[in-house]
Design an enzyme around this catalytic site. Structure first.
Site, PDB file in Angstrom:
ATOM      1  N   LYS A  12     -29.660  20.946  25.629  1.00 48.83           N
ATOM      2  CA  LYS A  12     -29.880  21.206  24.198  1.00 48.83           C
ATOM      3  C   LYS A  12     -28.873  20.422  23.354  1.00 48.83           C
ATOM      4  CE  LYS A  12     -26.906  25.140  24.895  1.00 48.83           C
ATOM      5  NZ  LYS A  12     -26.837  26.516  25.348  1.00 48.83           N
ATOM      6  N   ARG A  49     -27.779  38.832  21.337  1.00 50.11           N
ATOM      7  CA  ARG A  49     -28.319  37.693  20.609  1.00 50.11           C
ATOM      8  C   ARG A  49     -29.836  37.805  20.729  1.00 50.11           C
ATOM      9  NH1 ARG A  49     -26.047  31.747  22.120  1.00 50.11           N
ATOM     10  NH2 ARG A  49     -27.297  32.100  23.986  1.00 50.11           N
ATOM     11  N   TYR A  76      -7.037  10.010  -0.770  1.00 47.23           N
ATOM     12  CA  TYR A  76      -7.563  10.894  -1.822  1.00 47.23           C
ATOM     13  C   TYR A  76      -6.637  12.078  -2.084  1.00 47.23           C
ATOM     14  CZ  TYR A  76     -12.200   8.734  -1.724  1.00 47.23           C
ATOM     15  OH  TYR A  76     -13.252   7.871  -1.819  1.00 47.23           O
ATOM     16  N   MET A 100     -14.648   9.908   4.075  1.00 44.67           N
ATOM     17  CA  MET A 100     -15.979  10.013   4.673  1.00 44.67           C
ATOM     18  C   MET A 100     -16.140   9.054   5.865  1.00 44.67           C
ATOM     19  SD  MET A 100     -19.700   9.499   2.905  1.00 44.67           S
ATOM     20  CE  MET A 100     -19.501  10.741   1.649  1.00 44.67           C
TER      21      MET A 100
END
Ligand SMILES: *Cc1c(COP(=O)(O)O)cnc(C)c1O
Length: 525
Positions: A197, A295, A420, A469
């Site tokens: 997964k 769950r 920043y 970023m």
């Protein structure tokens, strides 16, 4: 080397000393993403008939793309009569189905009548690059195999996707080693399911699944139907369990021959309806029992109703019964793990007594390492495959390396700020390196301002200032390094677990956060 030194009459002790100084030459086969969704298998380190066999087998294993191409240079210095050599080569390449063959070199061209009509031949690598339209290579797996002096790296550079200097390297040998290690912990006859997964924990679902199929695991597990569908479309034929099927994916599950986890009465009803509509009989499903994870799954109190409903669903065949452990990795909770196992035994016994003869499984990676007594019929391996272990950490190998390299180095005067928000302060004159990896690549911004440290030339360089970023800055004041040098975010020396600790999270989150724009490179020795 040895032969030459003997021939030149070097004394034995000199030979012995010099031999120790030799380093091993890389002989690895690299897989890279290429243009037009192609996969490139780059095997340009050696070229001889034996390694051609290995490379062709490897190409055949890559079953996620149907179309295959082979680009092969002259095979040099075999001492074999060329007619025999290329007759042999022509025969070998017919083993690769739906293939295109391109021969490069004066020798192979002389024997082109031994090959198929459709095959193409070029005198030199440059000849090929100038005459062959590379853009016709689409959605296929391409094997590049050439002797060194044919400089096939020119071809691979043109075929590779635009270079982004940040890559996630995946060592398939280490992955196979880990798989075999977990297998060695299993009783004979215990099956193994591998959870692929979330893009195989961020490592690339199709590539990892193809390898696992070749390694003959018994089952694959995914979270959602779309993941299973993608595997089928990539040519994976192993049985696949879908752990969290939604109602609207049930038709798709049948269409792609996937096996759903049934976790409550609603999904049982819905699936039965879809099966009837599709005239399916004895369709395999997997019952999830909730033994304390809370769950998904049936509670103990629902067993009677479940048994009654199941008896009414003739289209369904319960293939396995399973549960998930909440804390198999934590010793303080071992008593709870035993409690979960005993609840599982009781609940599955009731199903068996009602005539549902299914197999059972409860162990995840930590469970396999720590609770051998609960292996039952199958285990479900996940994170352990990537070298994150528990009791046996020392026996596992690190599979993934996230690396990038330095774009720019500069010296910042004392009292200036970096990045920043002016959060990075140069208290004294500071040498910094800017690297092309940021939070959009999956580097958590919480690693800013010294919380994260990456390896530069074997030394730890703290992040200085806020992570941007697409970039971040490292303090390299005390490190001897230059622009273009490699930076390791995690790998063998600094493991995924180390990084997870710095961040206060778990290795799973680190691996699955690496964004899609980070190129995955697979290699196998
Ligand atoms: C993800 C998952 C696993 C594998 O867990 P690891 O801790 O990664 O070994 C096993 N079983 C189920 C149901 C899962 O969802």
């Amino acid at each position: 080397v040895l032969t030459l030194m003997c021939y030149l009459d070097y004394p034995v002790d000199v030979i012995v000393n010099r031999m120790k100084m030799l380093v091993q030459v890389a002989m690895r086969l690299e897989i890279k993403r290429g243009i037009n969704k192609c996969t490139i298998i780059n095997d340009t380190y050696n070229s001889d008939p034996a390694s051609l066999d290995i490379a062709l087998n490897f190409l055949n294993q890559q079953n996620h793309q149907e179309k295959k191409s082979i680009i092969l240079s002259d095979i040099l210095q075999t001492g074999q009569y060329l007619g025999d050599l290329y007759k042999d080569v022509a025969k070998k390449i017919t083993r690769v189905k739906s293939g295109r063959f391109i021969g490069i070199g004066p020798d192979i061209g002389k024997y082109k009548n031994l090959f198929d009509q459709e095959d193409l031949f070029f005198e030199t690598t440059d000849d090929f690059l100038s005459k062959f339209p590379l853009h016709v290579l689409k959605n296929e797996t391409i094997l590049l195999k050439g002797a060194r002096n044919f400089q096939f790296e020119k071809i691979s550079r043109r075929l590779e996707q635009k270079m982004h200097k940040t890559v996630l390297e995946i060592d398939l040998n280490a992955l196979i080693h880990n798989l075999n290690f977990f297998r060695s912990l299993l009783n004979p006859g215990t099956k193994i399911m591998v959870m692929v997964k979330a893009l195989a924990y961020g490592s690339g679902m199709n590539e990892i699944a193809s390898l696992l199929q070749h390694q003959r695991v018994d089952y694959l597990g995914v979270a959602f139907a779309d993941e299973g569908t993608e595997l089928r479309q990539a040519g994976v034929s192993l049985p696949i369990i879908v752990m969290s099927p939604s109602e609207d994916s049930l038709d798709q599950i049948i269409e792609y021959n996937l096996e759903p986890e049934i976790y409550n009465i609603r999904i049982l009803h819905e699936f039965n309806k879809v099966l009837l509509r599709n005239n399916a009989v004895q369709y395999p499903v997997h019952l999830k029992l909730d033994t304390g994870m809370h769950r998904l799954g049936f509670d103990e109190g629902q067993m009677e109703m479940l048994i009654r409903k199941l008896s009414e669903c003739q289209s369904i065949k319960v293939k396995t019964i399973f549960t998930h452990l909440a804390a198999a990795d934590e010793k303080v909770h071992d008593e709870f793990t035993h409690l979960q196992a005993s609840r599982f035994k009781k609940m599955s016994q009731r199903l068996m007594n009602a005539g549902f003869s299914a197999q059972g499984h409860i162990l995840n990676s930590s469970g396999i390492e720590r609770f051998a007594q609960y292996q039952y019929d199958m285990v479900r391996l996940g994170i352990g495959l990537y070298g994150v272990g528990n009791n046996y950490q020392g026996k596992l190998q690190q599979v993934s390396t996230l690396k990038t390299c330095i774009t720019q180095i500069k010296t910042v005067p004392a009292n200036d700020t970096i990045g920043y928000g002016r959060n990075g302060k140069a208290s004294t004159e500071t040498k910094i390196a800017t690297i092309p990896i940021g939070y959009a690549d999956g580097i958590n911004r919480k690693l800013s301002n010294g919380h994260g440290k990456f390896l530069v030339n074997g030394k730890f360089a703290p992040v200085i200032g806020n992570i941007c970023m697409d970039m971040c800055m490292l303090d390299i004041t005390h490190i001897d390094t230059e622009e273009g040098d490699e930076v390791i975010v995690f790998g063998r020396e600094k493991t995924i677990s180390d990084l997870a600790n710095e961040l206060g999270t778990i290795p799973y989150e680190i691996l699955t956060s690496i964004s899609g724009r980070v190129k995955r490179i697979y290699y196998q020795e």
